[in-house]
Design a protein around this motif. Structure first.
Motif, PDB file in Angstrom:
ATOM      1  N   SER A 235       2.404   5.252   2.493  1.00  0.00           N
ATOM      2  CA  SER A 235       1.918   6.568   2.069  1.00  0.00           C
ATOM      3  C   SER A 235       1.195   6.486   0.725  1.00  0.00           C
ATOM      4  O   SER A 235       1.446   5.584  -0.088  1.00  0.00           O
ATOM      5  CB  SER A 235       3.088   7.552   1.947  1.00  0.00           C
ATOM      6  N   HIS A 236       0.332   7.441   0.499  1.00  0.00           N
ATOM      7  CA  HIS A 236      -0.362   7.525  -0.797  1.00  0.00           C
ATOM      8  C   HIS A 236       0.650   7.731  -1.913  1.00  0.00           C
ATOM      9  O   HIS A 236       0.561   7.106  -2.980  1.00  0.00           O
ATOM     10  CB  HIS A 236      -1.370   8.676  -0.772  1.00  0.00           C
ATOM     11  N   GLU A 237       1.621   8.603  -1.678  1.00  0.00           N
ATOM     12  CA  GLU A 237       2.551   8.982  -2.733  1.00  0.00           C
ATOM     13  C   GLU A 237       3.389   7.803  -3.215  1.00  0.00           C
ATOM     14  O   GLU A 237       3.634   7.653  -4.420  1.00  0.00           O
ATOM     15  CB  GLU A 237       3.469  10.109  -2.223  1.00  0.00           C
ATOM     16  N   LEU A 238       3.828   6.939  -2.270  1.00  0.00           N
ATOM     17  CA  LEU A 238       4.635   5.796  -2.677  1.00  0.00           C
ATOM     18  C   LEU A 238       3.793   4.761  -3.427  1.00  0.00           C
ATOM     19  O   LEU A 238       4.228   4.193  -4.429  1.00  0.00           O
ATOM     20  CB  LEU A 238       5.287   5.142  -1.462  1.00  0.00           C
ATOM     21  N   ASN A 239       2.589   4.502  -2.940  1.00  0.00           N
ATOM     22  CA  ASN A 239       1.793   3.402  -3.487  1.00  0.00           C
ATOM     23  C   ASN A 239       1.061   3.774  -4.769  1.00  0.00           C
ATOM     24  O   ASN A 239       0.834   2.910  -5.618  1.00  0.00           O
ATOM     25  CB  ASN A 239       0.811   2.904  -2.429  1.00  0.00           C
ATOM     26  N   VAL A 240       0.699   5.036  -4.936  1.00  0.00           N
ATOM     27  CA  VAL A 240      -0.100   5.410  -6.092  1.00  0.00           C
ATOM     28  C   VAL A 240       0.681   5.267  -7.399  1.00  0.00           C
ATOM     29  O   VAL A 240       0.084   5.093  -8.470  1.00  0.00           O
ATOM     30  CB  VAL A 240      -0.644   6.848  -5.937  1.00  0.00           C
ATOM     31  N   VAL A 241       2.006   5.305  -7.330  1.00  0.00           N
ATOM     32  CA  VAL A 241       2.788   5.165  -8.557  1.00  0.00           C
ATOM     33  C   VAL A 241       2.858   3.710  -9.013  1.00  0.00           C
ATOM     34  O   VAL A 241       3.405   3.414 -10.082  1.00  0.00           O
ATOM     35  CB  VAL A 241       4.210   5.747  -8.389  1.00  0.00           C
ATOM     36  N   PRO A 243      -0.019   1.286  -9.708  1.00  0.00           N
ATOM     37  CA  PRO A 243      -1.482   1.444  -9.681  1.00  0.00           C
ATOM     38  C   PRO A 243      -2.296   0.160  -9.553  1.00  0.00           C
ATOM     39  O   PRO A 243      -3.322  -0.004 -10.206  1.00  0.00           O
ATOM     40  CB  PRO A 243      -1.764   2.127 -11.022  1.00  0.00           C
ATOM     41  N   HIS A 244      -1.844  -0.755  -8.707  1.00  0.00           N
ATOM     42  CA  HIS A 244      -2.656  -1.943  -8.427  1.00  0.00           C
ATOM     43  C   HIS A 244      -3.727  -1.576  -7.411  1.00  0.00           C
ATOM     44  O   HIS A 244      -3.440  -0.960  -6.384  1.00  0.00           O
ATOM     45  CB  HIS A 244      -1.788  -3.069  -7.879  1.00  0.00           C
ATOM     46  N   ARG A 245      -4.938  -2.003  -7.706  1.00  0.00           N
ATOM     47  CA  ARG A 245      -6.063  -1.656  -6.838  1.00  0.00           C
ATOM     48  C   ARG A 245      -5.857  -2.139  -5.408  1.00  0.00           C
ATOM     49  O   ARG A 245      -6.059  -1.410  -4.440  1.00  0.00           O
ATOM     50  CB  ARG A 245      -7.340  -2.255  -7.429  1.00  0.00           C
ATOM     51  N   GLY A 246      -5.460  -3.415  -5.257  1.00  0.00           N
ATOM     52  CA  GLY A 246      -5.310  -3.983  -3.926  1.00  0.00           C
ATOM     53  C   GLY A 246      -4.239  -3.299  -3.114  1.00  0.00           C
ATOM     54  O   GLY A 246      -4.419  -3.017  -1.925  1.00  0.00           O
ATOM     55  N   GLN A 247      -3.089  -3.032  -3.741  1.00  0.00           N
ATOM     56  CA  GLN A 247      -2.008  -2.371  -3.021  1.00  0.00           C
ATOM     57  C   GLN A 247      -2.457  -1.022  -2.475  1.00  0.00           C
ATOM     58  O   GLN A 247      -2.194  -0.684  -1.320  1.00  0.00           O
ATOM     59  CB  GLN A 247      -0.801  -2.176  -3.937  1.00  0.00           C
ATOM     60  N   ASN A 248      -3.149  -0.253  -3.304  1.00  0.00           N
ATOM     61  CA  ASN A 248      -3.569   1.073  -2.870  1.00  0.00           C
ATOM     62  C   ASN A 248      -4.687   1.016  -1.847  1.00  0.00           C
ATOM     63  O   ASN A 248      -4.779   1.876  -0.961  1.00  0.00           O
ATOM     64  CB  ASN A 248      -3.957   1.917  -4.085  1.00  0.00           C
ATOM     65  N   ARG A 249      -5.532  -0.013  -1.943  1.00  0.00           N
ATOM     66  CA  ARG A 249      -6.581  -0.168  -0.938  1.00  0.00           C
ATOM     67  C   ARG A 249      -5.973  -0.532   0.423  1.00  0.00           C
ATOM     68  O   ARG A 249      -6.355   0.015   1.459  1.00  0.00           O
ATOM     69  CB  ARG A 249      -7.582  -1.241  -1.394  1.00  0.00           C
ATOM     70  N   VAL A 250      -5.009  -1.451   0.431  1.00  0.00           N
ATOM     71  CA  VAL A 250      -4.361  -1.834   1.684  1.00  0.00           C
ATOM     72  C   VAL A 250      -3.617  -0.648   2.275  1.00  0.00           C
ATOM     73  O   VAL A 250      -3.657  -0.408   3.495  1.00  0.00           O
ATOM     74  CB  VAL A 250      -3.410  -3.030   1.454  1.00  0.00           C
ATOM     75  N   SER A 291       8.920  -7.770   5.833  1.00  0.00           N
ATOM     76  CA  SER A 291       7.615  -8.154   6.391  1.00  0.00           C
ATOM     77  C   SER A 291       6.904  -6.962   7.021  1.00  0.00           C
ATOM     78  O   SER A 291       5.692  -7.021   7.255  1.00  0.00           O
ATOM     79  CB  SER A 291       7.776  -9.265   7.430  1.00  0.00           C
ATOM     80  N   LEU A 292       7.638  -5.881   7.275  1.00  0.00           N
ATOM     81  CA  LEU A 292       7.050  -4.654   7.809  1.00  0.00           C
ATOM     82  C   LEU A 292       6.879  -3.603   6.715  1.00  0.00           C
ATOM     83  O   LEU A 292       5.875  -2.896   6.662  1.00  0.00           O
ATOM     84  CB  LEU A 292       7.926  -4.090   8.924  1.00  0.00           C
ATOM     85  N   ARG A 293       7.875  -3.499   5.838  1.00  0.00           N
ATOM     86  CA  ARG A 293       7.909  -2.427   4.851  1.00  0.00           C
ATOM     87  C   ARG A 293       7.099  -2.752   3.597  1.00  0.00           C
ATOM     88  O   ARG A 293       6.644  -1.841   2.904  1.00  0.00           O
ATOM     89  CB  ARG A 293       9.374  -2.154   4.476  1.00  0.00           C
ATOM     90  N   CYS A 294       6.930  -4.013   3.278  1.00  0.00           N
ATOM     91  CA  CYS A 294       6.289  -4.406   2.017  1.00  0.00           C
ATOM     92  C   CYS A 294       4.874  -4.944   2.221  1.00  0.00           C
ATOM     93  O   CYS A 294       4.386  -5.739   1.414  1.00  0.00           O
ATOM     94  CB  CYS A 294       7.145  -5.454   1.308  1.00  0.00           C
ATOM     95  N   VAL A 295       4.215  -4.507   3.276  1.00  0.00           N
ATOM     96  CA  VAL A 295       2.869  -5.004   3.573  1.00  0.00           C
ATOM     97  C   VAL A 295       1.906  -4.720   2.422  1.00  0.00           C
ATOM     98  O   VAL A 295       1.117  -5.582   2.025  1.00  0.00           O
ATOM     99  CB  VAL A 295       2.350  -4.383   4.888  1.00  0.00           C
ATOM    100  N   THR A 296       1.942  -3.515   1.868  1.00  0.00           N
ATOM    101  CA  THR A 296       0.978  -3.188   0.799  1.00  0.00           C
ATOM    102  C   THR A 296       1.246  -4.020  -0.445  1.00  0.00           C
ATOM    103  O   THR A 296       0.307  -4.412  -1.147  1.00  0.00           O
ATOM    104  CB  THR A 296       1.033  -1.692   0.447  1.00  0.00           C
ATOM    105  N   GLN A 297       2.514  -4.305  -0.722  1.00  0.00           N
ATOM    106  CA  GLN A 297       2.841  -5.094  -1.914  1.00  0.00           C
ATOM    107  C   GLN A 297       2.534  -6.582  -1.718  1.00  0.00           C
ATOM    108  O   GLN A 297       2.313  -7.298  -2.687  1.00  0.00           O
ATOM    109  CB  GLN A 297       4.326  -4.921  -2.272  1.00  0.00           C
ATOM    110  N   ILE A 298       2.518  -7.046  -0.457  1.00  0.00           N
ATOM    111  CA  ILE A 298       2.229  -8.456  -0.179  1.00  0.00           C
ATOM    112  C   ILE A 298       0.729  -8.688  -0.021  1.00  0.00           C
ATOM    113  O   ILE A 298       0.164  -9.626  -0.606  1.00  0.00           O
ATOM    114  CB  ILE A 298       2.984  -8.920   1.088  1.00  0.00           C
ATOM    115  N   ASN A 516     -13.681  -3.080   1.562  1.00  0.00           N
ATOM    116  CA  ASN A 516     -14.517  -2.440   0.536  1.00  0.00           C
ATOM    117  C   ASN A 516     -14.008  -2.840  -0.827  1.00  0.00           C
ATOM    118  O   ASN A 516     -12.960  -2.373  -1.273  1.00  0.00           O
ATOM    119  CB  ASN A 516     -14.477  -0.918   0.711  1.00  0.00           C
ATOM    120  N   ALA A 517     -14.760  -3.715  -1.493  1.00  0.00           N
ATOM    121  CA  ALA A 517     -14.343  -4.185  -2.818  1.00  0.00           C
ATOM    122  C   ALA A 517     -14.757  -3.227  -3.914  1.00  0.00           C
ATOM    123  O   ALA A 517     -14.445  -3.437  -5.053  1.00  0.00           O
ATOM    124  CB  ALA A 517     -14.928  -5.571  -3.085  1.00  0.00           C
TER     125      ALA A 517
END
Length: 517
Positions: A235-241, A243-250, A291-298, A516-517
């Motif tokens: 979700s946007h709400e979990l990841n936006v806090v 603020p790594h660019r890659g995590q939020n893009r994924v 491996s399912l829940r931490c995809v954006t962080q990985i 999109n870089a």
């Protein structure tokens, strides 16, 4: 046509040249500067001692070369250093190397005659690729050995590949009406002394790494659908806090891919329901495996690593990276080490580690799908046949595990593996071309690992009869790839299926996903 010399080349330009068959053209104003630079060198070199023009090379630079031998000196350099070993580098990588060398020479700081840039352009457009070998470069005085084989072809010697066939260069030049390069003053050194082999290969690695990441995001989305995961981890709400660019893009890519899916669960509906809270044991997992829940962080750091590598290697692509620098603008010649490949070597090592990590994520997601004790919804090895009699994807897991293990071993950095050579003149070297080639191997391996995961995902979707509940975008991916790899029940060899799927992944990103870089 892609204009060389009149603009800063980007990864997108190189993509069009390599994968869309765009020809290259030389900017006329830049060619004029190349000519001016060449004439300046000829005049400036009179009555002066200048490295590589009237001296030997490397530790032999203390020996003066006579006026009568200056031209032969350049030929000697090319021929003596065309000493590569190992496998031939693939032609599309050679195309990237040639474009990188051409773009550097077109900066007009190398003192070369315009004949050289015209011939390089013509060879690129005619798809005449020098036979260049993997082994040889240490990445210090540039990619000396690899670029010597480029130089050998430019002077009409050695071998090239043309239309898929390996032929003597002289024969191909005659067929196409190409005139071998005649050395004027320092063309040999200008061809060899540079980082263009590691840079060209490195740029291809970056382009392919983008495709890999896109497929990894798609597979992560589909795997989460199969296990009916909750939606809040991307979700946007979990990841936006964080603020790594890659995590939020994924995270944004996952949300876009999974929009409209009827398999992804809303946490509020399932775990915030008053009826469920009274239970002592919950059927729904409160949280999925990492491996399912931490995809954006990985995958987020991997995304950022690719973007960073693209910036650095693009700078190198647009650099003057030979020695000495012939500067007609300041009426001087500057000796130094712009040929040193540290920038590319370090970025390739970082990229290699990141892609290995990506393959590790794929292997863990694959293992989750294959292990019925973990997922509790699929048969062992996603076997659609008779348990104990058929084997499903069991054999393919060995290949995935073995290949990831190889990636892990290959991830030892080349950047810190300097071995002095050249009579200790090159006492610290970058090993940049080795780093780029090893990174390419890790990327190729990872396409295979992801292909095996996709084959498993397709089988799992059919076992669950879940295709109609996928999101529109993951359903489109499923439909296309199911034509490539049909559902199977009875055991059959899968190595050809694997090759087709891996080739499909390497050829194009999944529909609906844009890096999109």
């Amino acid at each position: 046509m892609i204009n060389i010399g009149g603009q800063r080349l980007s990864a997108d330009h190189l993509f069009d040249i390599l994968f869309n068959g765009q020809p290259v053209a030389l900017d006329p104003a830049a060619v004029d500067k190349v000519s001016t630079n060449h004439l300046f060198l000829k005049n400036f070199a009179n009555e002066k001692l200048i490295y590589g023009i009237n001296t030997g090379f490397g530790p032999m630079a203390q020996y003066k070369v006579s006026e009568s031998n200056r031209t032969q000196l350049q030929y000697n350099l090319i021929r003596s250093h065309a000493s590569g070993g190992g496998k031939l580098i693939e032609p599309f990588l050679i195309r990237a190397v040639m474009v990188a060398r051409l773009n550097s020479l077109m900066q007009a700081y190398s003192g070369v005659h315009p004949d050289l840039v015209h011939l390089l352009r013509d060879m690129i457009n005619a798809e005449v690729y020098p036979c260049i070998y993997e082994h040889g470069g240490v990445g210090a005085s540039g990619d000396l050995v690899q670029l010597a084989h480029l130089g050998l072809a430019l002077i009409g010697e050695g071998y090239v590949t043309h239309k898929g066939d390996r032929k003597p260069t002289a024969e191909v030049f005659r067929q196409l009406g190409l005139t071998p390069l005649q050395v004027h003053i320092r063309e040999g050194l200008a061809i060899l002394n540079g980082t263009s082999a590691m840079t060209g290969i490195g740029m291809v690695n970056i382009l392919q790494a983008k495709r890999l990441l896109s497929w990894s995001v798609a597979l992560s989305a589909m795997t989460n659908e199969i296990v009916e995961a909750f939606d809040d981890h991307f979700s946007h709400e979990l990841n936006v806090v964080k603020p790594h660019r890659g995590q939020n893009r994924v995270a944004a890519m996952l949300r876009d891919l999974l929009a409209g899916s009827r398999m992804i669960h809303d946490r509020a509906d399932h775990l915030y329901n008053p009826d469920n809270i009274q239970r002592e044991v919950f059927e729904d997992k409160v949280q999925e495996y990492y491996s399912l829940r931490c995809v954006t962080q990985i995958l987020g750091p991997i995304y950022d690593t690719i973007v960073s590598a693209e910036g650095v290697v693009t700078d190198e692509l647009n650099s003057v990276n030979d020695n000495p620098v012939v500067d007609h603008r300041n009426n001087n010649i500057f000796h130094g080490g712009n040929f040193h490949g540290d920038y590319v070597s370090l970025e390739m090592d970082k990229l290699k580690v990141a892609i290995t990590r990506l393959s590790m994520l794929s292997e863990r997601q694959l293992n989750y799908l294959l292990n019925d004790k973990l997922n509790q919804i699929l048969p062992p090895f996603v076997n659609l046949g008779v348990l104990g009699f058929n084997f499903g994807m069991q054999g393919m897991q060995f290949t995935a595990t073995s290949t990831v293990a190889e990636n892990q071993t290959l991830s030892f950095p080349m950047y810190v593996h300097s071995i002095p050579n050249n009579n200790d003149n090159q006492d610290i070297v970058s090993m940049g071309c080795n780093a780029a080639l090893m990174t390419k191997r890790v990327i190729d391996n990872s396409f295979e690992v992801l292909a095996i995961q996709m084959m498993t995902v397709l089988q799992a979707i059919d076992y669950l009869d879940a295709a109609s509940r996928l999101s529109a975008k993951t359903k489109a991916i499923y439909t296309e790839l199911r034509h490539l790899f049909p559902k199977f029940i009875e055991d059959q060899p899968k190595y050809e299926d694997l090759r087709r799927m891996a080739d499909r992944f390497a050829a194009e990103s999944p529909a609906g996903i844009t890096f999109n870089a």
